[in-house]
Design a protein around this motif. Sequence first.
Motif, PDB file in Angstrom:
ATOM      1  N   UNK A 221      63.334  -0.388  35.097  1.00 48.36           N
ATOM      2  CA  UNK A 221      63.420  -1.670  35.790  1.00 48.36           C
ATOM      3  C   UNK A 221      62.479  -1.677  36.988  1.00 48.36           C
ATOM      4  N   UNK A 222      61.920  -2.842  37.307  1.00 45.93           N
ATOM      5  CA  UNK A 222      61.054  -2.920  38.470  1.00 45.93           C
ATOM      6  C   UNK A 222      60.379  -4.271  38.581  1.00 45.93           C
ATOM      7  N   UNK A 223      59.382  -4.338  39.445  1.00 46.43           N
ATOM      8  CA  UNK A 223      58.613  -5.562  39.670  1.00 46.43           C
ATOM      9  C   UNK A 223      57.144  -5.273  39.402  1.00 46.43           C
ATOM     10  N   UNK A 224      56.488  -6.166  38.679  1.00 37.43           N
ATOM     11  CA  UNK A 224      55.071  -5.993  38.364  1.00 37.43           C
ATOM     12  C   UNK A 224      54.258  -6.144  39.655  1.00 37.43           C
ATOM     13  N   UNK A 225      53.578  -5.062  40.042  1.00 37.78           N
ATOM     14  CA  UNK A 225      52.766  -5.096  41.264  1.00 37.78           C
ATOM     15  C   UNK A 225      51.385  -5.677  40.979  1.00 37.78           C
ATOM     16  N   UNK A 258      53.026 -10.189  30.957  1.00 39.47           N
ATOM     17  CA  UNK A 258      53.744 -10.281  32.234  1.00 39.47           C
ATOM     18  C   UNK A 258      52.732 -10.679  33.292  1.00 39.47           C
ATOM     19  N   UNK A 259      53.215 -10.959  34.478  1.00 44.13           N
ATOM     20  CA  UNK A 259      52.332 -11.343  35.578  1.00 44.13           C
ATOM     21  C   UNK A 259      52.807 -10.652  36.855  1.00 44.13           C
ATOM     22  N   UNK A 260      51.927 -10.583  37.829  1.00 50.05           N
ATOM     23  CA  UNK A 260      52.275  -9.950  39.107  1.00 50.05           C
ATOM     24  C   UNK A 260      53.442 -10.689  39.756  1.00 50.05           C
ATOM     25  N   UNK A 261      54.395  -9.911  40.294  1.00 54.49           N
ATOM     26  CA  UNK A 261      55.573 -10.479  40.951  1.00 54.49           C
ATOM     27  C   UNK A 261      56.752 -10.673  40.028  1.00 54.49           C
ATOM     28  N   UNK A 262      56.543 -10.492  38.718  1.00 54.96           N
ATOM     29  CA  UNK A 262      57.629 -10.709  37.761  1.00 54.96           C
ATOM     30  C   UNK A 262      58.571  -9.510  37.743  1.00 54.96           C
ATOM     31  N   UNK A 263      59.894  -9.798  37.696  1.00 56.95           N
ATOM     32  CA  UNK A 263      60.870  -8.718  37.578  1.00 56.95           C
ATOM     33  C   UNK A 263      61.001  -8.311  36.120  1.00 56.95           C
ATOM     34  N   UNK A 264      60.976  -6.999  35.882  1.00 58.55           N
ATOM     35  CA  UNK A 264      60.965  -6.448  34.523  1.00 58.55           C
ATOM     36  C   UNK A 264      62.159  -5.509  34.345  1.00 58.55           C
ATOM     37  N   UNK A 265      62.742  -5.524  33.154  1.00 59.17           N
ATOM     38  CA  UNK A 265      63.800  -4.566  32.805  1.00 59.17           C
ATOM     39  C   UNK A 265      63.262  -3.524  31.835  1.00 59.17           C
ATOM     40  N   UNK A 266      63.870  -2.350  31.873  1.00 59.90           N
ATOM     41  CA  UNK A 266      63.456  -1.292  30.953  1.00 59.90           C
ATOM     42  C   UNK A 266      63.547  -1.792  29.513  1.00 59.90           C
ATOM     43  N   UNK A 267      62.477  -1.546  28.738  1.00 60.08           N
ATOM     44  CA  UNK A 267      62.448  -1.968  27.340  1.00 60.08           C
ATOM     45  C   UNK A 267      61.786  -3.299  27.105  1.00 60.08           C
TER      46      UNK A 267
END
Length: 325
Positions: A221-225, A258-267
Amino acid sequence: MAKVKYYYDSENLAYRKIITKTRKKIGVVLLFLVASALFGFLSFVILLNTPYFETPKNRLQAREIENLKLRYAILNKKMDEVDNVIELIEERDNNLYRVYFNASPIPEEERKSGFKDADRYKDLEGYDNSQLVANTTKRIDKLRKELSIQSKSLDDILKMAEAKDKLLSAIPAIQPVRNENLKNMASGFGYRTDPFTKARKMHEGMDFTAKTGTPIYATGDGIVARADNTASGYGNHIVIRHGYGYETLYAHLSRYKCRAGQRINRGDVIGYVGSTGRSEAPHLHYEVHKNGKVVNPLNFYYGNISAVEYVAIAQLANQENQSYD
């Protein structure tokens, strides 16, 4: 008929009749009546303060007092049961929950300290059953304090559990491409032969061969930098900040999802394999960074491979072959 009394007259050597004056008789009678009344009053007061003479009101009060004593005894017995339950919770709290989250146990003297205010129970003194009432009140206050401390401890543990869940979700824990048969592992972390210069240099990630367009998955999980191609050599690449000091990099993509600033989940699918940038063939170059330092991604695949598969992929990754970038 009243008796006639005489006295002996020694001067005349004769017995003479005693004549009592009326005033003296009245005085004696009055003294007797007063003495009798005082004796009767004192006797009545004494009887009132003995168990042998009770008024209906006294008997009612005595029954109420005995009933209260019985209720206090039952209350203390229930508090013994509550005390035992609290001790079990405190034991699990110190030796299980707080150990699991690497937190210091709460000292026993802090849990059992009670209240140190000497005047706290002063208003309960001076009664027939003051000690019973005061001791019960002290026990209730002590239990209330223990419950308050335990409640705060459980709140802390809940926060630590939530933080631990976030940490476990943030750690890069899976392979970034599907690799069921482990054949997609091309080059590992460490010194490898550069495909362009043929010199040995540090390869700061792992290369996974795959067809162009193969999905790439976020490993935590994280945020696209960033999701761009501005870094030299990486071509189209994505950087995800997972928090807790973790970052992952996915390079040489054909396109993004995806795009910068988007929150992402594992998988989640974040992009697709390509060969952009400094790349010899379609593959994914994958890096893991911890606190600003590059680390071996092999140590983070525990989320989707078995122990046997780990050994197999480790053997492939440790071969000093040629990298793909």
